[in-house]
Design an enzyme around this catalytic site. Structure first.
Site, short mmCIF file in Angstrom:
data_model
loop_
_atom_site.label_atom_id
_atom_site.label_comp_id
_atom_site.label_asym_id
_atom_site.label_seq_id
_atom_site.Cartn_x
_atom_site.Cartn_y
_atom_site.Cartn_z
N CYS A 1 -3.24 -2.66 8.61
CA CYS A 1 -2.68 -1.35 8.96
C CYS A 1 -2.19 -1.35 10.41
O CYS A 1 -1.18 -0.72 10.73
CB CYS A 1 -3.72 -0.25 8.79
N CYS B 1 -2.48 5.63 5.66
CA CYS B 1 -3.93 5.75 5.66
C CYS B 1 -4.44 6.13 7.05
O CYS B 1 -3.70 6.11 8.03
CB CYS B 1 -4.55 4.44 5.22
N CYS C 1 0.83 -1.21 0.00
CA CYS C 1 0.00 0.00 0.00
C CYS C 1 0.86 1.25 0.00
O CYS C 1 0.35 2.35 -0.19
CB CYS C 1 -0.96 0.02 1.19
N ASP D 1 2.47 2.55 2.54
CA ASP D 1 2.44 3.32 3.77
C ASP D 1 3.69 3.07 4.62
O ASP D 1 4.24 1.97 4.62
CB ASP D 1 1.18 2.97 4.58
#
Ligand code: FES
Length: 145
Positions: A103, A59, A33, A35
């Site tokens: 996450c 995010c 992603c 991140d």
């Protein structure tokens, strides 16, 4: 979709920033992603985490979980901080949607990476701490993002 606590920590993240001359700094990312999270720990001579700050380029769920993770490890011993898993962070946030569970792994791994850095700097071994991955998506099953 998100709990009130997640929204609160996303909109008003706690302990954002850097610690100069931190005892340990850990940076982890998720290449899938894109991140990235960096965690700074200030650990005193008794092994107590006196301060914790983070920076997250990621995010909303990553911001909220890192914010909550800093609150959970603050004032804890290294051993106690190791028990702050992504599950513990998610529970403290009243849950995350299933697609956002990964996450919260960034927060757990960033704490481990900062503790690893601390251990290396001090020439010590922290029992139960494995070398963290710099990219948590490594070796993961294919997932939809
Ligand atoms: Fe990458 Fe949340 S950490 S989408």
């Amino acid at each position: 979709m998100y709990s009130e606590k997640v929204m609160d920590h996303f909109q008003h993240p706690r302990n954002v920033g850097e610690i100069e001359n931190a005892s340990g700094v850990g940076t982890v990312g998720n290449a899938k992603c894109g991140d990235i999270m960096r965690m700074y720990l200030d650990i005193d001579d008794n092994g107590i985490i006196r301060d914790c700050k983070f920076k997250t380029f990621g995010c909303g769920a990553a911001v909220a979980t890192s914010s909550m993770a800093t609150e959970l490890v603050m004032g804890k011993t290294i051993e106690e901080a190791l028990k702050v898993t992504n599950q513990a962070v998610m529970e403290a946030l009243d849950g995350l949607p299933p697609v956002k569970v990964h996450c919260s792994l960034l927060a757990e791994e960033a704490i481990h990476a900062a503790l690893w850095d601390y251990a290396e700097k001090h020439g010590i071994t922290i029992e139960g701490l494995k070398k963290p991955k710099s990219d948590i998506s490594e070796g993961e099953e294919e997932e939809d993002y």
